[in-house]
Design an enzyme around this catalytic site. Sequence first.
Site, PDB file in Angstrom:
ATOM      1  N   HIS A 276      33.760  40.325  35.265  1.00 14.56           N
ATOM      2  CA  HIS A 276      33.580  40.531  36.705  1.00 14.56           C
ATOM      3  C   HIS A 276      32.504  41.593  36.885  1.00 14.56           C
ATOM      4  O   HIS A 276      32.691  42.598  37.560  1.00 14.56           O
ATOM      5  CB  HIS A 276      34.900  40.930  37.374  1.00 14.56           C
ATOM      6  CG  HIS A 276      35.206  40.087  38.569  1.00 14.56           C
ATOM      7  ND1 HIS A 276      35.683  40.584  39.753  1.00 14.56           N
ATOM      8  CD2 HIS A 276      35.080  38.750  38.770  1.00 14.56           C
ATOM      9  CE1 HIS A 276      35.843  39.608  40.628  1.00 14.56           C
ATOM     10  NE2 HIS A 276      35.488  38.482  40.054  1.00 14.56           N
TER      11      HIS A 276
ATOM     12  N   HIS B 191      27.644  30.379  36.241  1.00 16.60           N
ATOM     13  CA  HIS B 191      28.984  30.923  36.060  1.00 16.60           C
ATOM     14  C   HIS B 191      30.029  29.825  35.899  1.00 16.60           C
ATOM     15  O   HIS B 191      30.997  29.985  35.153  1.00 16.60           O
ATOM     16  CB  HIS B 191      29.331  31.808  37.265  1.00 16.60           C
ATOM     17  CG  HIS B 191      30.574  32.617  37.082  1.00 16.60           C
ATOM     18  ND1 HIS B 191      30.611  33.757  36.306  1.00 16.60           N
ATOM     19  CD2 HIS B 191      31.833  32.457  37.569  1.00 16.60           C
ATOM     20  CE1 HIS B 191      31.834  34.264  36.326  1.00 16.60           C
ATOM     21  NE2 HIS B 191      32.593  33.498  37.085  1.00 16.60           N
TER      22      HIS B 191
END
Length: 719
Positions: free
Chosen positions: A93, A47
């Site tokens: 998200h 990420h």
Amino acid sequence: MTDPDITPEIVAAHGLTPDEYDRILEIIGRVPSFTELGIFSAMWNEHCSYKSSKKWLRTLPTEGPQVICGPGENAGIVDIGDGQAVVFKMESHNHPSYIEPYQGAATGVGGILRDVFTMGARPIAAMNALSFGELSHPKTRSLVNGVVAGIGGYGNCFGVPTVGGELRFHPAYNGNCLVNAFAAGLVDADRIFYSAASGVGMPVVYLGAKTGRDGVGGATMASAEFDDTIEEKRPTVQVGDPFTEKRLLEACLELMETGAVISIQDMGAAGLTCSAVEMGDKGGLGIQLTLDHVPQREAAMTAYEMMLSESQERMLMVLRPEKEAEARAIFQKWDLDFAIVGETIAEDRFVVLHGNEVKADLPLSKLSSTAPEYDRPWVATEPAPEMDPVPELDPVDALRALISSPNYASRAWVYEQYDSQVMADTVRAPGLGAGIVRVHGTRKALAFTADVTPRYVRANPVEGGKQAVAEAFRNLCAVGAKPLATTDNLNFGNPEKPRIMGQFVGAIQGIGAACRALDMPIVSGNVSLYNETDGQAILPTPTIGAVGLIEDLDQIIAGTARDGHVLLMVGETAGHLGQSALLAEVFNREDGDAPPVDLGAEARNGAFIRDQRDWITACTDLGDGGLALAAFEMAVAGGVGLSLDAADMPTLFGEDQGRYLIATNFDKAEALMVAAGQAGVPLVSVGRVGGDMIRIGAAEAPLDELIALWSRALPEVLG
């Protein structure tokens, strides 16, 4: 509290491979402390480090005369003239939203807003792109309700209009929904703030809300597949407070006016760790932090917890020391924490102190820019086999099947939960194509859209990648906007599987080709990998967010079709039904190839729409559902019936690219025909507007009946 010993199990729990751990040992020449292991884990996870994607992201076009700031900062920045710029980015998200839908989605909105205002911009628009599993799945309804409520709850309270987005349902997202959040803001081109630290001995200042244990390890969790331990990951989801974020926005913008800010970075993924390391690395400096000074809302927090917490509404700043009192007073006025928690140092070190102990002492540059980078093996997606013929149906019955599907029914149930009018500059609200927001105090406007067709990308990643950009381009052109630039949110499964990595590579190749051909460079973005549950990957979903400029409000194509209008179609129709909405929704088939994208034709046809906008009353691009669905949506917007001349399935429901449907007066239609001939643009008459029926060939149905079907489909299935 005594740190645990570093065992292979603890290393694996931090998402690090044995080879990566060996690399850590080689870099620091010793066993890391528990806090150091957490820092490496945060900075080297997928990420934050993009270790599987960096090789391919570098191939994307990121420059152009309009680009002020491309990828690498918190958000991209594009010049819109008159000393102004638009700042924008899209980010995922996904994992947090599946685990805790309301807070996962809400903090996704909060995070993307901070990415924008940390650069000095006031947010003016938000969008979202949502992908959920099939509605018969036991979790889907609660996920949709929670995510939509979270997006609305945060954005509405913060005070930013949500002006567009996407919503889809497909079994591939049953175990892993996608929540992609977009935000854009306005900034004066000479008042942009960046994140690179500068100057030795400068104070490093913590701003905003207090630090808690929420979100600890969130970035690492976002870089892993799901399995049956998913509920154990709930504590790694952050908790948001939009009212605190609103105060943080106003305090930061006021602070920026004082000249106190050397550099500033929001605390997003990996919190204090990532923000401090990135500021230092970009400035070629080291950072020393003293965690005893970090404002905390929970007792007895460890260094590990403080460094990896992803508590929301926080910023990190390098401050001009002579401005400390003035800066502190601003944050006290807004009832926010202001704490000097460290300083910049000349050495290439990241030093973390807590309770008079050194909890971490690492070479800072090795944490960020020299993180692992992989050239993952990949295999190209096999060409789609020839598809079986598509049976002829009553075209109105086929249209009914589309508009009663949750994928193509009215989205009003969703966007009516969002405030699209706050700030009073929204010109075109959700539900009518690209959203449009006035540039306050001027005659200019900005148009926003988010697009991708995952079925296309799975069948043919290169053409699917092209099509995502091309559809975004068309949506902007259809409202009269000149496309400026794009942001991407690349959602894929496990990159360690060559088939999945091949999808990623192909999509990047297609996106890059389209961005070059259509002059829409990628200026920001996000990669979200490992979107899998129990080995089942999502559809490859490279969402493209795009921004366009309208020089004058009078240039907006925002009218509606009216009685007596002629319907014209721009572009070539071959009747491509492979991977079409008709196949998926009517025949429960997902076969055939994706439609090919002629980028030259896309550029030419889009320019024609913009050049002839004075002659066009209403316009929409043709995408999913082809001519039939586009015409129905135009009828809904105008509240008037229409007739289409065609009656065959390929012409009505084919999804050939590069096409637009236009409504215009008869006399203007003739002028458009002449202009199209001169420009070499295919333009044909396909029908007429009028009455209260939808007629397709010889079939017909009352418009009111179809609108009722279209309007109630989504609320009914969502309860």
